[in-house]
Design a protein around this motif. Structure first.
Motif, PDB file in Angstrom:
ATOM      1  N   UNK A 566      19.316  11.166  -0.202  1.00  0.00           N
ATOM      2  CA  UNK A 566      18.972  12.287  -1.078  1.00  0.00           C
ATOM      3  C   UNK A 566      19.557  13.607  -0.577  1.00  0.00           C
ATOM      4  N   UNK A 567      20.186  13.564   0.590  1.00  0.00           N
ATOM      5  CA  UNK A 567      20.809  14.754   1.159  1.00  0.00           C
ATOM      6  C   UNK A 567      22.242  14.836   0.644  1.00  0.00           C
ATOM      7  N   UNK A 568      22.384  15.216  -0.618  1.00  0.00           N
ATOM      8  CA  UNK A 568      23.686  15.289  -1.267  1.00  0.00           C
ATOM      9  C   UNK A 568      24.151  16.743  -1.352  1.00  0.00           C
ATOM     10  N   UNK A 569      25.375  16.917  -1.792  1.00  0.00           N
ATOM     11  CA  UNK A 569      25.914  18.278  -1.943  1.00  0.00           C
ATOM     12  C   UNK A 569      25.120  19.046  -2.986  1.00  0.00           C
ATOM     13  N   UNK A 570      24.737  18.372  -4.084  1.00  0.00           N
ATOM     14  CA  UNK A 570      23.928  19.044  -5.106  1.00  0.00           C
ATOM     15  C   UNK A 570      22.584  19.478  -4.546  1.00  0.00           C
ATOM     16  N   UNK A 571      21.971  18.636  -3.680  1.00  0.00           N
ATOM     17  CA  UNK A 571      20.687  19.016  -3.085  1.00  0.00           C
ATOM     18  C   UNK A 571      20.849  20.207  -2.156  1.00  0.00           C
ATOM     19  N   UNK A 572      21.949  20.266  -1.392  1.00  0.00           N
ATOM     20  CA  UNK A 572      22.185  21.413  -0.513  1.00  0.00           C
ATOM     21  C   UNK A 572      22.359  22.702  -1.324  1.00  0.00           C
ATOM     22  N   UNK A 573      23.117  22.613  -2.395  1.00  0.00           N
ATOM     23  CA  UNK A 573      23.312  23.796  -3.241  1.00  0.00           C
ATOM     24  C   UNK A 573      22.005  24.229  -3.905  1.00  0.00           C
ATOM     25  N   UNK A 574      21.166  23.259  -4.237  1.00  0.00           N
ATOM     26  CA  UNK A 574      19.886  23.589  -4.850  1.00  0.00           C
ATOM     27  C   UNK A 574      18.964  24.283  -3.850  1.00  0.00           C
ATOM     28  N   UNK A 575      18.972  23.853  -2.595  1.00  0.00           N
ATOM     29  CA  UNK A 575      18.172  24.534  -1.571  1.00  0.00           C
ATOM     30  C   UNK A 575      18.666  25.964  -1.376  1.00  0.00           C
ATOM     31  N   UNK A 576      19.968  26.143  -1.446  1.00  0.00           N
ATOM     32  CA  UNK A 576      20.511  27.499  -1.319  1.00  0.00           C
ATOM     33  C   UNK A 576      20.117  28.361  -2.507  1.00  0.00           C
ATOM     34  N   UNK A 577      20.104  27.782  -3.679  1.00  0.00           N
ATOM     35  CA  UNK A 577      19.690  28.537  -4.864  1.00  0.00           C
ATOM     36  C   UNK A 577      18.228  28.939  -4.783  1.00  0.00           C
ATOM     37  N   UNK A 578      17.398  28.073  -4.215  1.00  0.00           N
ATOM     38  CA  UNK A 578      15.973  28.364  -4.084  1.00  0.00           C
ATOM     39  C   UNK A 578      15.672  29.293  -2.911  1.00  0.00           C
ATOM     40  N   UNK A 579      16.632  29.476  -2.024  1.00  0.00           N
ATOM     41  CA  UNK A 579      16.433  30.380  -0.903  1.00  0.00           C
ATOM     42  C   UNK A 579      15.570  29.803   0.204  1.00  0.00           C
ATOM     43  N   UNK A 580      15.551  28.504   0.378  1.00  0.00           N
ATOM     44  CA  UNK A 580      14.732  27.875   1.412  1.00  0.00           C
ATOM     45  C   UNK A 580      15.624  26.974   2.259  1.00  0.00           C
ATOM     46  N   UNK A 581      15.156  26.616   3.467  1.00  0.00           N
ATOM     47  CA  UNK A 581      15.854  25.701   4.374  1.00  0.00           C
ATOM     48  C   UNK A 581      17.277  26.195   4.653  1.00  0.00           C
ATOM     49  N   UNK A 582      17.379  27.356   5.277  1.00  0.00           N
ATOM     50  CA  UNK A 582      18.696  27.921   5.534  1.00  0.00           C
ATOM     51  C   UNK A 582      19.558  27.013   6.412  1.00  0.00           C
ATOM     52  N   UNK A 583      18.930  26.267   7.316  1.00  0.00           N
ATOM     53  CA  UNK A 583      19.697  25.383   8.172  1.00  0.00           C
ATOM     54  C   UNK A 583      20.351  24.231   7.437  1.00  0.00           C
ATOM     55  N   UNK A 584      19.977  23.994   6.159  1.00  0.00           N
ATOM     56  CA  UNK A 584      20.549  22.905   5.377  1.00  0.00           C
ATOM     57  C   UNK A 584      21.518  23.398   4.297  1.00  0.00           C
ATOM     58  N   UNK A 585      21.863  24.663   4.333  1.00  0.00           N
ATOM     59  CA  UNK A 585      22.813  25.163   3.345  1.00  0.00           C
ATOM     60  C   UNK A 585      24.208  24.669   3.670  1.00  0.00           C
ATOM     61  N   UNK A 586      25.091  24.718   2.678  1.00  0.00           N
ATOM     62  CA  UNK A 586      26.487  24.321   2.868  1.00  0.00           C
ATOM     63  C   UNK A 586      27.161  25.284   3.842  1.00  0.00           C
ATOM     64  N   UNK A 587      27.978  24.724   4.711  1.00  0.00           N
ATOM     65  CA  UNK A 587      28.702  25.513   5.708  1.00  0.00           C
ATOM     66  C   UNK A 587      30.052  25.880   5.117  1.00  0.00           C
ATOM     67  N   UNK A 588      30.248  27.162   4.874  1.00  0.00           N
ATOM     68  CA  UNK A 588      31.464  27.632   4.206  1.00  0.00           C
ATOM     69  C   UNK A 588      32.418  28.247   5.232  1.00  0.00           C
ATOM     70  N   UNK A 589      33.639  27.710   5.260  1.00  0.00           N
ATOM     71  CA  UNK A 589      34.709  28.235   6.086  1.00  0.00           C
ATOM     72  C   UNK A 589      35.858  28.630   5.178  1.00  0.00           C
ATOM     73  N   UNK A 590      36.145  29.911   5.151  1.00  0.00           N
ATOM     74  CA  UNK A 590      37.194  30.475   4.282  1.00  0.00           C
ATOM     75  C   UNK A 590      36.967  30.023   2.841  1.00  0.00           C
ATOM     76  N   UNK A 591      37.822  29.188   2.315  1.00  0.00           N
ATOM     77  CA  UNK A 591      37.711  28.782   0.914  1.00  0.00           C
ATOM     78  C   UNK A 591      37.137  27.381   0.762  1.00  0.00           C
ATOM     79  N   UNK A 592      36.597  26.774   1.839  1.00  0.00           N
ATOM     80  CA  UNK A 592      36.061  25.423   1.769  1.00  0.00           C
ATOM     81  C   UNK A 592      34.591  25.424   2.163  1.00  0.00           C
ATOM     82  N   UNK A 593      33.882  24.483   1.634  1.00  0.00           N
ATOM     83  CA  UNK A 593      32.462  24.294   1.968  1.00  0.00           C
ATOM     84  C   UNK A 593      32.261  22.832   2.366  1.00  0.00           C
ATOM     85  N   UNK A 594      31.561  22.628   3.454  1.00  0.00           N
ATOM     86  CA  UNK A 594      31.333  21.271   3.921  1.00  0.00           C
ATOM     87  C   UNK A 594      29.841  21.044   4.157  1.00  0.00           C
TER      88      UNK A 594
END
Length: 870
Positions: A566-594
């Motif tokens: 259940x730890x998918x890219x969509x779930x990570x983006x959703x946590x970022x949208x909700x503003x919770x679990x900062x340690x699980x947000x997508x790691x963005x380097x320049x123009x890429x996100x991993x």
């Protein structure tokens, strides 16, 4: 003394315990100087030598080998002087002749066939059977006395057919295979034998025993049945579809488009009382059940007791049958036809004791549907509901073999048990969309997260002063101050359904529902039963499907299995949208996100070590399947795990797995750990509170699927404890999807059976409840004790302890300086034995894990179970 007790699957009756004492005395008498003897339990199988005291313990825990009725390995003499070399033991039950067994079947099917005096004035005296039934009886009696071939004394015609048909069913032979072997046997026997030539003729001979079925034609589009007033129609009055297939005009018989098989319920219920093997057991729930606030049988639940209070006339006669219905679909053709689905509907008689009522021998298939009916399942339930209404209103005259009298048999359906899709079919409430929860209904908390509908309102079931209600970032970013959703009674639901207009059944009917219907798809046919709206509990979710879904998600997320996590890219983006679990947000380097590896997921090396550990585990024969075959170490995933394998995996392997999932100490997480878990990622080992959350989920399922459920605590924390299990998943992984988050329904339904609202159950374990935790279940009980035994609760000795979470009150000793003899505010004695058992259980789990690390097998775990119980 008779040794029939050896075959008794229930090891609790006095007869079984007396038999064990007889065996121990027999062994002591014939082995006076021996310190160790062979252990005849089902695990040792007379191959291991144990002390006499340990042998007695093994027999209580595991049971004796069913075939060991002659104790020749323990000193019993065998008479070899006989010409047949058969042992002569006076107190062993003789082998029953197959011909006598068949005659017993005939006598059970026709208990008063020889009655020739009609005593109509006496209600308890059976009336003679009619001419058609008597003719069937004469045919069966003739075949039972007719030799299979001239000079054959071992088998009659009927005995041979019964034996062959039993083998066909037991070993799942097809009709063609049965016809072939029947022809071979007929050619082997003398030419003047009376064996039927094929399966069809064998069925004709057995037809007189009854328990047949009816074929009812159905509309091709599931609109209706050609039944009763519609039996003579050739076209469906709803969709105008033809009843029969288009065939050649020269064909004399017509082929129906669709056929449903209906197996009448009345003769099957009557046979339970007409048989000497089950007539007495059908009154077990009333006459032999022990009422000690421990739930071992549905009769111990509150739903059963409330039904008795609502319908005292029905409850007055213990011979009235309580039924449970269950349905699910399966594909009998495997991968050969992936679009086919067969749906049987089974009835289970709850009058029988718990070691019988769930056995396949007593399952009664009532309806067989040849395709997925969807919401049109009520069309196929029509004959069954009609028969159930008649069984409730009028009943059926039945002969009780145990008393030799006639009585009026009545029956009632207590509830249904299904998986979640079938739940929607039989309840009429769709389990899809934003209002999928059939308990919360329109008051459900749902939203669109990570590309699917998710449900986040689980904290509403916690006590109002629970600390998790005030947490926001650990959950969905909001605090929770709402009360739990109200529970709708059956009368309120029926009143709501009566105000709605539903479209007729069928595939051709539009499925668009108006907004006023909420998630109602149709009015369930079960509401035609006079008592259905009065039931406290109408529908249940089976634990098997829920546990397997949770296991797939839990293990798939921890092992980061593609397609399962259940730890998918969509779930990570959703946590970022909700503003919770900062340690699980997508790691963005320049123009890429991993997506970095989460702190609750294993690293590749740890995953490989864990999978190797699972592949090396071996279970005793019959305990579980070979789980090692389901492990793909190189691919890093599991394949082909069955539901029971998932249950064993969660209850036995995950609690003692490598350190990433090892049992945590019973301590609360520190603030540093909470901050690190919330803000940081990439830690290879699960934080302590996440490991505790995993363990709480494991043992939460262990308690709700246990054979014995202890009394709930006075604070009614049983519901909140199961809510803790579900919320623990949210703490670990964030918002869950629909597959996992419907445990709220399971929690509410289970509590309805185990506890009474508004009552105050005892806060301590009674002596009878303690005695119920026998040596046979002690290891499993100690495993469950690690998170607090179901039904036990630490005494609240101070006002501050009320504000603690339920799990904290259960794990920690109350902050009180009083001794063990003092009483709390409620006047009850503190349960000191609970705290001692809690410490012992944690020591037991820790030592078990260390042994598994050393030996990498479950033999050490089973040995430690034995030592711990002693």
């Amino acid at each position: 003394m008779s040794r029939r007790w050896i075959q008794n699957p229930n090891r609790c009756p006095d007869e079984y315990l007396d038999g064990i004492e007889e065996f121990i005395e027999f062994a002591r008498r014939h082995n006076p100087s021996a310190t160790r003897i062979r252990c005849p339990c089902r695990r040792c199988n007379n191959t291991f030598w144990e002390t006499i005291e340990n042998v007695g313990f093994h027999l209580v825990r595991n049971g004796m080998i069913e075939t060991y009725s002659i104790w020749n390995l323990h000193g019993e003499q065998v008479d070899h002087a006989s010409s047949s070399n058969a042992p002569r033991v006076d107190n062993v039950e003789p082998i029953v002749d197959p011909n006598d067994q068949v005659m017993g079947i005939i006598q059970d099917a026709f208990p008063f066939a020889s009655t020739n005096i009609n005593q109509e004035g006496e209600d308890d005296v059976p009336t003679p059977i009619d001419s058609a039934e008597f003719e069937q009886y004469e045919k069966l009696f003739k075949n039972a006395n007719q030799e299979l071939y001239p000079g054959c004394k071992s088998f009659s015609v009927l005995t041979a057919i019964v034996e062959l048909m039993h083998g066909k069913i037991k070993y799942r032979m097809s009709n063609l295979c049965f016809d072939y072997f029947l022809g071979v046997f007929k050619r082997m026997l003398p030419t003047d034998n009376c064996l039927p030539k094929d399966h069809k003729h064998a069925q004709k001979v057995l037809h007189g025993l009854g328990l047949g079925y009816e074929k009812i034609h159905a509309c091709k589009n599931n609109c209706m049945l050609f039944y009763k007033e519609h039996e003579t129609l050739d076209t469906c009055p709803i969709c105008n579809e033809s009843r029969f297939k288009m065939t050649s005009q020269n064909r004399t018989t017509k082929i129906p488009q669709k056929v449903m098989r209906y197996l009448p319920l009345k003769p099957r219920l009557q046979r339970l009382y007409m048989s000497t093997h089950t007539a007495t057991d059908m009154r077990w729930h009333k006459e032999k059940r022990v009422d000690d606030d421990v739930m071992r049988h549905p009769a111990d639940g509150e739903a059963w007791k409330e039904f008795d209070r609502t319908f005292p006339e029905f409850a007055a006669d213990p011979r009235n049958v309580r039924l449970r219905l269950a349905t699910d679909g399966f594909n009998p053709y495997g991968i050969l036809n992936q679009h086919h689905s067969t749906w049987p509907i089974f009835a289970f008689p709850y009058n029988l004791p718990p070691w019988k009522c769930m056995k396949k021998e007593y399952m009664m298939m009532t309806v067989l549907i040849t395709e997925d009916p969807g919401r049109s399942i009520d069309v196929y339930l029509r004959p069954l509901v009609d028969e159930l209404k008649d069984l409730w209103t009028n009943g059926v005259r039945t002969f009780d073999k145990s008393t030799g009298r006639m009585f009026t048999l009545r029956a009632a359906v207590m509830w249904t048990v299904n998986d979640f899709p079938a739940y929607a079919m039989v309840s009429g409430w769709s389990t899809k969309g934003y209002m999928a929860c059939p308990v919360c209904k329109e008051d459900v908390t749902s939203g669109w997260h990570a590309g699917k509908v998710c449900y986040l309102g689980h904290r509403r079931w916690l006590p109002w002063d629970h600390e998790w209600r005030e947490k926001d970032k650990e959950f969905d970013g909001n605090t929770e101050h709402r009360l739990r959703p109200r529970e709708w009674s059956g009368d309120e639901i029926l009143e709501q359904l009566n105000r709605l207009d539903f479209a007729p059944f069928g595939k051709t009917v539009s499925r668009t529902r108006p907004s006023t219907h909420l998630n109602w798809t149709h009015k369930p046919m079960f509401f035609e039963l006079p008592y259905w709206s009065k039931l406290k509990l109408r529908h249940n979710l089976d634990v098997m499907h829920v546990e397997k879904n949770v296991f797939d998600t839990l293990v798939g997320t921890i092992l980061d299995i593609e397609g399962k996590t259940k730890d998918t890219i969509k779930a990570r983006l959703d946590l970022e949208r909700m503003g919770i679990r900062r340690g699980l947000w997508m790691n963005r380097d320049s123009d890429k996100a991993r997506r970095d590896l989460a702190f609750f997921s294993m690293k590749p090396n740890d995953k490989k070590e864990f999978l190797k550990f699972v592949s090396s585990v071996k279970f005793p024969d019959g305990y579980a399947s070979n789980i090692a075959r389901c492990v793909n170490v190189d691919g890093g995933k599991f394949t082909g795990l069955k539901s029971h394998d998932c249950h064993v995996f969660m209850q036995r392997l995950l609690p003692v797995a490598p350190p990433s999932l090892s049992p945590p100490p019973p301590l609360p997480p520190t603030p540093v750990e909470l901050d690190r878990a919330r803000d940081e990622g990439g830690t290879p080992e699960l934080p302590r509170h996440h490991r505790r959350a995993s363990r709480r989920v494991f043992f939460g399922f262990g308690r709700i699927s246990s054979a014995v459920i202890l009394p709930p605590p006075a604070t009614n924390s049983a519901t909140s404890d199961f809510a803790d299990c579900e919320i623990s998943g949210v703490v670990m992984f964030g918002p869950l999807d629909r597959t996992q988050t419907h445990m709220s329904d399971l929690i509410t339904r289970r509590r309805a059976v185990t506890t009474t609202q508004g009552s105050e159950p005892p806060t301590q374990l009674t002596a009878a409840a303690t005695a119920a935790a026998s040596a046979a279940t002690a290891p499993a009980l100690m495993d469950r004790l690690a998170v607090g035994p179901a039904g036990s609760q630490a005494p609240a000795s101070s006002a501050s302890s009320v504000a603690q979470p339920v799990s904290a009150r259960r794990r920690h000793r109350p902050a009180s300086t009083t001794d063990a003899t003092s009483t709390d505010a409620s006047g009850s004695q503190p349960d000191i034995a609970y705290w001692v058992g809690l410490r012992l259980a944690w020591s037991y789990q820790s030592l078990k894990w260390r042994l598994l690390q050393l030996f990498s097998s479950t033999d050490s775990m089973l040995f430690l179970d034995f030592i711990f119980v002693l």
